[in-house]
Scaffold this motif. Structure first.
Motif, PDB file in Angstrom:
ATOM      1  N   ALA A   1      -4.850  -5.523  -0.418  1.00 23.15           N
ATOM      2  CA  ALA A   1      -3.405  -5.625  -0.192  1.00 23.15           C
ATOM      3  C   ALA A   1      -3.097  -6.842   0.677  1.00 23.15           C
ATOM      4  O   ALA A   1      -2.111  -7.546   0.431  1.00 23.15           O
ATOM      5  CB  ALA A   1      -2.874  -4.349   0.452  1.00 23.15           C
TER       6      ALA A   1
ATOM      7  N   GLY B   1       3.569   3.086  -3.957  1.00 15.30           N
ATOM      8  CA  GLY B   1       2.470   2.676  -3.096  1.00 15.30           C
ATOM      9  C   GLY B   1       1.218   2.493  -3.935  1.00 15.30           C
ATOM     10  O   GLY B   1       0.978   3.242  -4.879  1.00 15.30           O
ATOM     11  N   TRP B   2       0.428   1.505  -3.610  1.00 13.12           N
ATOM     12  CA  TRP B   2      -0.782   1.196  -4.375  1.00 13.12           C
ATOM     13  C   TRP B   2      -2.049   1.585  -3.613  1.00 13.12           C
ATOM     14  O   TRP B   2      -3.149   1.182  -3.988  1.00 13.12           O
ATOM     15  CB  TRP B   2      -0.795  -0.294  -4.710  1.00 13.12           C
ATOM     16  CG  TRP B   2       0.245  -0.648  -5.717  1.00 13.12           C
ATOM     17  CD1 TRP B   2       1.570  -0.904  -5.483  1.00 13.12           C
ATOM     18  CD2 TRP B   2       0.078  -0.764  -7.124  1.00 13.12           C
ATOM     19  NE1 TRP B   2       2.219  -1.171  -6.662  1.00 13.12           N
ATOM     20  CE2 TRP B   2       1.319  -1.095  -7.689  1.00 13.12           C
ATOM     21  CE3 TRP B   2      -1.018  -0.618  -7.968  1.00 13.12           C
ATOM     22  CZ2 TRP B   2       1.503  -1.283  -9.045  1.00 13.12           C
ATOM     23  CZ3 TRP B   2      -0.844  -0.807  -9.326  1.00 13.12           C
ATOM     24  CH2 TRP B   2       0.414  -1.137  -9.851  1.00 13.12           C
ATOM     25  N   ALA B   3      -1.906   2.385  -2.544  1.00 14.15           N
ATOM     26  CA  ALA B   3      -3.054   2.744  -1.708  1.00 14.15           C
ATOM     27  C   ALA B   3      -4.153   3.447  -2.496  1.00 14.15           C
ATOM     28  O   ALA B   3      -5.322   3.326  -2.153  1.00 14.15           O
ATOM     29  CB  ALA B   3      -2.605   3.611  -0.535  1.00 14.15           C
TER      30      ALA B   3
ATOM     31  N   LEU C   1       0.806  -1.220   0.000  1.00 12.49           N
ATOM     32  CA  LEU C   1       0.000   0.000   0.000  1.00 12.49           C
ATOM     33  C   LEU C   1       0.841   1.272   0.000  1.00 12.49           C
ATOM     34  O   LEU C   1       0.492   2.252  -0.650  1.00 12.49           O
ATOM     35  CB  LEU C   1      -0.935   0.016   1.217  1.00 12.49           C
ATOM     36  CG  LEU C   1      -2.100  -0.961   1.163  1.00 12.49           C
ATOM     37  CD1 LEU C   1      -2.835  -0.974   2.493  1.00 12.49           C
ATOM     38  CD2 LEU C   1      -3.051  -0.626   0.025  1.00 12.49           C
ATOM     39  N   ASN C   2       1.958   1.265   0.735  1.00 12.38           N
ATOM     40  CA  ASN C   2       2.736   2.486   0.933  1.00 12.38           C
ATOM     41  C   ASN C   2       3.986   2.587   0.074  1.00 12.38           C
ATOM     42  O   ASN C   2       4.596   3.653   0.005  1.00 12.38           O
ATOM     43  CB  ASN C   2       3.113   2.612   2.409  1.00 12.38           C
ATOM     44  CG  ASN C   2       1.887   2.653   3.289  1.00 12.38           C
ATOM     45  OD1 ASN C   2       0.933   3.363   2.997  1.00 12.38           O
ATOM     46  ND2 ASN C   2       1.893   1.872   4.352  1.00 12.38           N
TER      47      ASN C   2
ATOM     48  N   THR D   1      -7.611  -1.494  -1.727  1.00 13.51           N
ATOM     49  CA  THR D   1      -8.049  -1.378  -0.336  1.00 13.51           C
ATOM     50  C   THR D   1      -7.064  -2.151   0.540  1.00 13.51           C
ATOM     51  O   THR D   1      -6.254  -2.953   0.039  1.00 13.51           O
ATOM     52  CB  THR D   1      -9.454  -1.962  -0.143  1.00 13.51           C
ATOM     53  OG1 THR D   1      -9.403  -3.382  -0.389  1.00 13.51           O
ATOM     54  CG2 THR D   1     -10.471  -1.302  -1.066  1.00 13.51           C
ATOM     55  N   GLU D   2      -7.160  -1.958   1.849  1.00 11.88           N
ATOM     56  CA  GLU D   2      -6.313  -2.719   2.770  1.00 11.88           C
ATOM     57  C   GLU D   2      -6.602  -4.208   2.639  1.00 11.88           C
ATOM     58  O   GLU D   2      -5.679  -5.022   2.671  1.00 11.88           O
ATOM     59  CB  GLU D   2      -6.530  -2.252   4.205  1.00 11.88           C
ATOM     60  CG  GLU D   2      -5.932  -0.889   4.465  1.00 11.88           C
ATOM     61  CD  GLU D   2      -6.084  -0.453   5.905  1.00 11.88           C
ATOM     62  OE1 GLU D   2      -6.158  -1.315   6.802  1.00 11.88           O
ATOM     63  OE2 GLU D   2      -6.112   0.764   6.131  1.00 11.88           O
TER      64      GLU D   2
END
Length: 111
Positions: A96, A86-88, A76-77, A92-93
């Motif tokens: 990930a 980062g893929w945020a 994500l980061n 979504t969490e």
């Protein structure tokens, strides 16, 4: 001017429903989309078979050096000072964590 394939994929991902099912699990369709994202988009740096390229190889043994949540946070980061984004903004969490779990448990590559 037509969009390139990577830009079309990113645009499509922005419009895909990112919400999980009510029970908290991802749909089979979304899981397939995430697996495609892993081997195509992540594979553009880590190699289409995750054996490395511009980025390092992602074998199961290396992925298991992280906790699932730690690996999801890395996805994500991104990694500061490297080319790992980062893929945020696109994941979504939960997605990930699904990718992290896949890399740690269903990864066809191991050293």
């Amino acid at each position: 001017m037509p969009l390139s394939a990577p830009r079309r994929l990113l645009l499509a991902l922005c419009w895909l429903p990112l919400a999980a099912l009510a029970d908290g699990s991802l749909s089979a369709e979304r899981a397939q989309e995430l697996e495609t994202l892993l081997y195509q988009d992540c594979g553009s740096c880590h190699g289409m078979t995750l054996r490395g390229g511009l980025g390092p190889a992602l074998p199961e043994s290396r992925m298991n050096a992280y906790s699932r949540d730690g690996l999801a946070a890395l996805i994500l980061n991104g990694v500061a000072g490297t080319a790992m984004p980062g893929w945020a903004g696109l994941l979504t969490e939960e997605e990930a964590r699904w990718l992290a779990d896949h890399l740690q448990n269903d990864n066809p590559l191991d050293e």
